[in-house]
Design a protein around this motif. Structure first.
Motif, mmCIF file in Angstrom:
data_model
loop_
_atom_site.group_PDB
_atom_site.id
_atom_site.type_symbol
_atom_site.label_atom_id
_atom_site.label_comp_id
_atom_site.label_asym_id
_atom_site.label_seq_id
_atom_site.Cartn_x
_atom_site.Cartn_y
_atom_site.Cartn_z
ATOM 1 N N ARG A 62 7.367 5.920 -7.246
ATOM 2 C CA ARG A 62 7.515 4.493 -7.545
ATOM 3 C C ARG A 62 6.156 3.806 -7.656
ATOM 4 N N GLN A 63 5.299 4.111 -6.710
ATOM 5 C CA GLN A 63 3.991 3.451 -6.717
ATOM 6 C C GLN A 63 3.158 3.875 -7.913
ATOM 7 N N LEU A 64 3.211 5.174 -8.251
ATOM 8 C CA LEU A 64 2.450 5.641 -9.416
ATOM 9 C C LEU A 64 3.014 5.017 -10.687
ATOM 10 N N ALA A 101 -4.629 7.352 -4.863
ATOM 11 C CA ALA A 101 -4.994 7.585 -3.463
ATOM 12 C C ALA A 101 -4.110 6.782 -2.520
ATOM 13 N N SER A 102 -3.851 5.504 -2.877
ATOM 14 C CA SER A 102 -3.037 4.685 -1.970
ATOM 15 C C SER A 102 -1.575 5.104 -2.039
ATOM 16 N N ALA A 103 -1.123 5.545 -3.232
ATOM 17 C CA ALA A 103 0.258 6.032 -3.359
ATOM 18 C C ALA A 103 0.463 7.262 -2.485
ATOM 19 N N ARG A 104 -0.518 8.154 -2.537
ATOM 20 C CA ARG A 104 -0.467 9.380 -1.741
ATOM 21 C C ARG A 104 -0.450 9.055 -0.248
ATOM 22 N N ILE A 135 2.812 17.323 -4.838
ATOM 23 C CA ILE A 135 2.404 17.734 -6.184
ATOM 24 C C ILE A 135 2.819 16.632 -7.149
ATOM 25 N N VAL A 136 1.861 16.077 -7.847
ATOM 26 C CA VAL A 136 2.138 15.005 -8.793
ATOM 27 C C VAL A 136 1.854 15.523 -10.192
ATOM 28 N N ARG A 137 2.830 15.360 -11.068
ATOM 29 C CA ARG A 137 2.622 15.808 -12.441
ATOM 30 C C ARG A 137 3.079 14.725 -13.406
#
Lengths: 176, 107
Positions: free
Chosen positions: B42-44, B51-54, B68-70
């Motif tokens: 959602r944040q991405l 960095a803040s989303a993570r 893992i973000v793709r």
């Protein structure tokens, strides 16, 4: 045993006691195993039931979250003046292992979607549905940060799980 | 004799109990992975800094969770995997808790 006296009587008493204790032991042999086996069985059955419920909660949670993201995807174009794109919602739901079951635009321009998720914890428990569903609403909200997309949690009170488990499936209902 | 039986049987009961609690823990970890994946996706999608989303996503995730973000076309796909509870770790048949969230990037 307190009344007997003299060495002979005492030794007789001791041997009687030994025999009695051996007989008791014979009779009770296996009783602890049976008791503990019953306890193990009870624990196993109760925890199997608990696990089914935990699995159901997880699937409900996933359905609710996926509905949220699908609603946002469907409402995406409305933030830039377009019309709702339900196929985007369906795509997002499918990628997350859910199925879009309804998608409609409400009078205020927000989009309401419902998704269903197959229940992974198949069980012998009665009343456990094959799928659970979640619904969410998303639309453009105007706040201090300007126009942006918001979903159920931003538009209404936070999404709540309803406790009603119907045959058709559990419903994770957002605001009206 | 009963004492001997109990000495053998009670560890069995404890083992069953430990397995059940570990399975419960596994279920809770799955729910937390799901929430973490959704938060990050959602944040991405909203355009927040990765960095803040993570950081926000991992705050509620189980210890040792991996992210893992793709980027997939117009979507962002986030997979969160967490380690098994220690009791279940030696069992090869049990899959690690894992959750996937997909969100459409906002223009």
């Amino acid at each position: 045993m307190t009344t007997v006296s003299g060495p002979t009587s005492r030794s007789y008493g001791r041997s009687w006691q030994r025999n009695r204790s051996a007989a008791t032991s014979d009779r009770e042999q296996g009783s602890a195993t049976v008791l503990v086996a019953a306890a193990v069985g009870l624990v196993a059955v109760v925890s199997a039931a608990v696990l089914v419920v935990v699995g159901l909660v997880r699937d409900l949670h996933h359905a609710r979250g996926t509905a949220d993201l699908a609603a946002l995807a469907a409402a995406g174009p409305t933030a830039v003046g377009g019309i709702a794109d339900c196929s985007a919602g369906a795509w997002v739901a499918r990628r997350a292992g859910a199925r879009l079951v309804s998608c409609r635009t409400l009078a205020d321009g927000s989009v309401r979607v419902a998704v269903s998720v197959p229940v992974q914890a198949r069980s012998w428990l009665p009343g456990v549905p094959a799928t659970v569903s979640g619904s969410a609403r998303a639309g453009v909200v105007d706040d201090s940060g300007g126009r942006r997309l918001g979903s159920s949690s931003a538009l209404d009170r936070p999404v709540e799980l309803t406790a009603s488990a119907r045959r058709a499936g559990l419903t994770a209902a957002g605001g009206a | 004799m009963v004492t001997v039986e109990l000495a053998v049987a009670i560890p069995a009961l404890v083992a069953v109990l430990a397995l059940c609690l570990a399975a419960l823990d596994l279920g809770l970890r799955q729910v937390r992975c799901d929430a973490a994946a959704r938060t990050v996706a959602r944040q991405l999608a909203r355009g927040e800094a990765p960095a803040s989303a993570r950081r926000d996503g991992l705050r509620g995730a189980p210890d040792g969770a991996r992210l893992i973000v793709r980027r997939e076309g117009a979507d962002v796909r986030v997979t969160v995997t967490a380690p098994l509870p220690a009791v279940l770790a030696p069992l090869a048949a049990v899959a690690e808790p894992r959750a996937v969230a997909v969100a459409r990037l906002e223009q």
